[in-house]
Scaffold this active site. Structure first.
Site, PDB file in Angstrom:
ATOM      1  N   HIS A  14      89.003   3.106  51.580  1.00 41.52           N
ATOM      2  CA  HIS A  14      87.774   2.518  50.999  1.00 41.52           C
ATOM      3  C   HIS A  14      86.726   2.333  52.103  1.00 41.52           C
ATOM      4  O   HIS A  14      86.807   1.379  52.876  1.00 41.52           O
ATOM      5  CB  HIS A  14      88.086   1.168  50.335  1.00 41.52           C
ATOM      6  CG  HIS A  14      86.921   0.569  49.609  1.00 41.52           C
ATOM      7  ND1 HIS A  14      87.020   0.094  48.311  1.00 41.52           N
ATOM      8  CD2 HIS A  14      85.642   0.339  49.974  1.00 41.52           C
ATOM      9  CE1 HIS A  14      85.851  -0.383  47.927  1.00 41.52           C
ATOM     10  NE2 HIS A  14      84.992  -0.259  48.926  1.00 41.52           N
ATOM     11  N   HIS A  16      82.305   2.694  53.132  1.00 39.98           N
ATOM     12  CA  HIS A  16      80.899   2.972  52.810  1.00 39.98           C
ATOM     13  C   HIS A  16      80.289   3.615  54.054  1.00 39.98           C
ATOM     14  O   HIS A  16      80.204   2.973  55.097  1.00 39.98           O
ATOM     15  CB  HIS A  16      80.148   1.681  52.476  1.00 39.98           C
ATOM     16  CG  HIS A  16      80.713   0.990  51.283  1.00 39.98           C
ATOM     17  ND1 HIS A  16      80.272   1.236  50.011  1.00 39.98           N
ATOM     18  CD2 HIS A  16      81.716   0.089  51.165  1.00 39.98           C
ATOM     19  CE1 HIS A  16      80.979   0.506  49.151  1.00 39.98           C
ATOM     20  NE2 HIS A  16      81.870  -0.198  49.820  1.00 39.98           N
ATOM     21  N   LYS A  98      84.724   5.882  40.714  1.00 40.52           N
ATOM     22  CA  LYS A  98      84.623   4.452  40.997  1.00 40.52           C
ATOM     23  C   LYS A  98      83.894   3.731  39.871  1.00 40.52           C
ATOM     24  O   LYS A  98      82.797   4.112  39.483  1.00 40.52           O
ATOM     25  CB  LYS A  98      83.860   4.253  42.316  1.00 40.52           C
ATOM     26  CG  LYS A  98      83.633   2.805  42.724  1.00 40.52           C
ATOM     27  CD  LYS A  98      84.862   2.167  43.345  1.00 40.52           C
ATOM     28  CE  LYS A  98      84.679   0.679  43.593  1.00 40.52           C
ATOM     29  NZ  LYS A  98      84.042   0.370  44.865  1.00 40.52           N
ATOM     30  N   HIS A 135      85.941  -1.827  41.208  1.00 31.56           N
ATOM     31  CA  HIS A 135      85.407  -3.053  41.822  1.00 31.56           C
ATOM     32  C   HIS A 135      85.668  -4.155  40.807  1.00 31.56           C
ATOM     33  O   HIS A 135      85.028  -4.206  39.757  1.00 31.56           O
ATOM     34  CB  HIS A 135      83.906  -2.920  42.124  1.00 31.56           C
ATOM     35  CG  HIS A 135      83.344  -4.140  42.779  1.00 31.56           C
ATOM     36  ND1 HIS A 135      82.988  -4.189  44.111  1.00 31.56           N
ATOM     37  CD2 HIS A 135      83.120  -5.397  42.304  1.00 31.56           C
ATOM     38  CE1 HIS A 135      82.560  -5.409  44.422  1.00 31.56           C
ATOM     39  NE2 HIS A 135      82.623  -6.161  43.337  1.00 31.56           N
ATOM     40  N   HIS A 173      89.779  -3.689  47.208  1.00 35.40           N
ATOM     41  CA  HIS A 173      89.542  -4.890  48.020  1.00 35.40           C
ATOM     42  C   HIS A 173      89.875  -6.202  47.298  1.00 35.40           C
ATOM     43  O   HIS A 173      89.008  -7.020  47.044  1.00 35.40           O
ATOM     44  CB  HIS A 173      88.121  -4.919  48.594  1.00 35.40           C
ATOM     45  CG  HIS A 173      87.016  -4.539  47.645  1.00 35.40           C
ATOM     46  ND1 HIS A 173      86.875  -5.080  46.400  1.00 35.40           N
ATOM     47  CD2 HIS A 173      85.995  -3.664  47.787  1.00 35.40           C
ATOM     48  CE1 HIS A 173      85.816  -4.552  45.817  1.00 35.40           C
ATOM     49  NE2 HIS A 173      85.271  -3.693  46.634  1.00 35.40           N
ATOM     50  N   ASP A 246      86.872  -1.338  53.426  1.00 29.47           N
ATOM     51  CA  ASP A 246      85.585  -1.710  52.814  1.00 29.47           C
ATOM     52  C   ASP A 246      84.521  -1.911  53.895  1.00 29.47           C
ATOM     53  O   ASP A 246      83.628  -2.739  53.749  1.00 29.47           O
ATOM     54  CB  ASP A 246      85.720  -2.967  51.941  1.00 29.47           C
ATOM     55  CG  ASP A 246      84.504  -3.174  51.047  1.00 29.47           C
ATOM     56  OD1 ASP A 246      83.776  -2.195  50.783  1.00 29.47           O
ATOM     57  OD2 ASP A 246      84.275  -4.324  50.625  1.00 29.47           O
TER      58      ASP A 246
HETATM   59  C1  NCD Z   1      79.576  -3.038  49.676  1.00 27.50           C
HETATM   60  C2  NCD Z   1      78.327  -2.305  50.163  1.00 27.50           C
HETATM   61  O1  NCD Z   1      77.597  -2.868  50.982  1.00 27.50           O
HETATM   62  O2  NCD Z   1      78.106  -1.154  49.742  1.00 27.50           O
HETATM   63  N1  NCD Z   1      79.442  -4.423  50.008  1.00 27.50           N
HETATM   64  C3  NCD Z   1      80.446  -5.324  50.141  1.00 27.50           C
HETATM   65  O3  NCD Z   1      80.161  -6.502  50.314  1.00 27.50           O
HETATM   66  N2  NCD Z   1      81.710  -4.965  50.092  1.00 27.50           N
HETATM   67  C4  NCD Z   1      79.783  -2.805  48.213  1.00 27.50           C
HETATM   68  C5  NCD Z   1      81.138  -3.226  47.710  1.00 27.50           C
HETATM   69  O4  NCD Z   1      82.163  -2.631  48.056  1.00 27.50           O
HETATM   70  O5  NCD Z   1      81.202  -4.203  46.966  1.00 27.50           O
HETATM   71 ZN    ZN Z   2      83.292  -1.380  49.001  1.00 30.38          ZN
END
Ligand code: NCD
Ligand code: ZN
Length: 346
Positions: A14, A16, A98, A135, A173, A246
């Site tokens: 996971h 970003h 997702k 999520h 998460h 995450d």
């Molecule tokens: C994530 C993001 O910034 O894209 N933020 C977070 O707090 N985890 C999005 C997500 O996974 O909820």
């Molecule tokens: Zn995330």
């Protein structure tokens, strides 16, 4: 005492990675520690087509350098075409889709307003064996922010699993005892990722001596009893729990703001931050399964071949990573990690 750990090369289930200059700044950090990563599709606009996923994968490969394999995901929207989803899966453009409840988190405005709106897509995914990533928070403002995950289980996830019993689902998460218990007791089609920060902090940390925007993420950290339950689940040896950081970079000025973004950037210290927890729990022998085996096994992908080493040593986490449109503050920045990532070993 174990002072050096050699394990199969891990993956991050996971992440970003963003796009453009931010992608270029952060991708090498994930690629340094992980062979593959499940890449979240919450860009602006989100990744909803095969063409967008392929183009994004190309930009990631370029930014990350050789030896890193991005595993792409499709962002589910109301009424998304099951045919497009199946085509992307058949062509290996993506491995999962997702589900973001609309407005639950960063860049989720195009998310799903009701599971019924994506039922044809979920039917198709169930049929072809494509994974659903969730999520898990309700967006009902009447529900307390600390209860949104537990309420999601009851209102959304349990009915979804009942309606799609063959759909392999990852509860992303997880942050609560409720979620850890639900996954443990749930069907074999259900698994969960756990972040390093939710294993380490509880909600007090967000308010220690003042407000700490760099510890704010979604789902938000909960009470200490929940962190304890997550730690127990992670080191339990259960094959249903695996590594998913995450890592979610935001430029510093968008975190330190009147309305700061949610997300913790942990990619530079991902393995060390997990290993600290496993060490504290006396469970170093369970780390390899959590980091390198349970994820690929659940996804039905081969485990990585190479090995990496981590050594017990003084190692200070970087404070920031240089990026545009602003630096990104690093989780545990300036702290001694207690472990050093040594990279690949023969
Ligand atoms: C994530 C993001 O910034 O894209 N933020 C977070 O707090 N985890 C999005 C997500 O996974 O909820
Ligand atoms: Zn995330």
């Amino acid at each position: 005492m174990t002072d050096r750990l050699v394990i199969r090369r891990p993956d991050d289930w996971h992440v970003h990675l963003r796009d453009g200059a931010m992608l270029e700044a952060v991708a090498p950090h994930t690629a340094r520690q992980f062979a593959r990563a499940i890449v979240m599709p919450n860009l602006v606009p989100p990744v909803t087509t095969v063409a967008a996923a392929n183009a994004y994968a190309g930009r990631i490969r370029k930014a990350a350098g050789p030896g890193f394999e991005p595993l792409m995901t499709c962002y589910l929207t109301d009424g998304i075409s099951p045919d497009e989803i199946e085509r992307g899966y058949a062509e290996a453009a993506w491995v999962a889709a997702k589900l973001y409840p609309a407005h639950a988190t960063t860049n989720s405005a195009h998310g799903v307003t009701a599971v019924a709106k994506i039922a044809p897509a979920l039917e198709r995914m169930q049929k072809i064996g494509m994974k659903l990533l969730v999520h898990g928070e309700v967006t009902d403002k009447a529900v307390d922010i600390f209860d949104r995950e537990a309420v999601f289980i009851e209102r959304v996830l349990a009915p979804l699993l009942r309606d799609f019993p063959g759909l392999k689902t990852v509860f992303e998460h997880i942050t609560t005892k409720d979620a850890a218990d639900f996954v443990t007791a749930g069907p074999a089609t259900l698994a969960a990722t756990i972040t390093p920060h939710h294993l380490a902090i509880d909600r007090n940390a967000i308010f220690e001596g003042g407000i700490r925007p760099h510890l704010y993420c979604l789902p938000i950290a909960k009470r200490a009893i929940h962190r304890t339950a997550l730690r127990k689940a992670a080191v339990s040896g259960s094959r249903k729990f695996f590594l998913g950081t995450d890592t979610a970079p935001h430029a510093v000025q968008t975190k330190e703001a009147a309305c700061g973004c949610a997300g913790i950037f942990n990619a530079p210290v991902a393995l060390e931050s997990y290993l600290r927890v496993f060490d504290e729990e006396g469970a170093l022998d369970r780390f390899e399964a959590f980091a390198s085996e349970n994820g690929p096994d659940f996804y039905g992908l081969p485990r990585n071949e190479g090995r990496i080493a981590l050594a017990r040593a003084k190692a200070t986490a970087p404070e920031r990573v240089k990026a545009t449109p602003g630096d990104v503050v690093c989780y545990l920045g300036g702290q001694d990690l207690g472990w050093r990532y040594e990279g690949a070993v023969a």
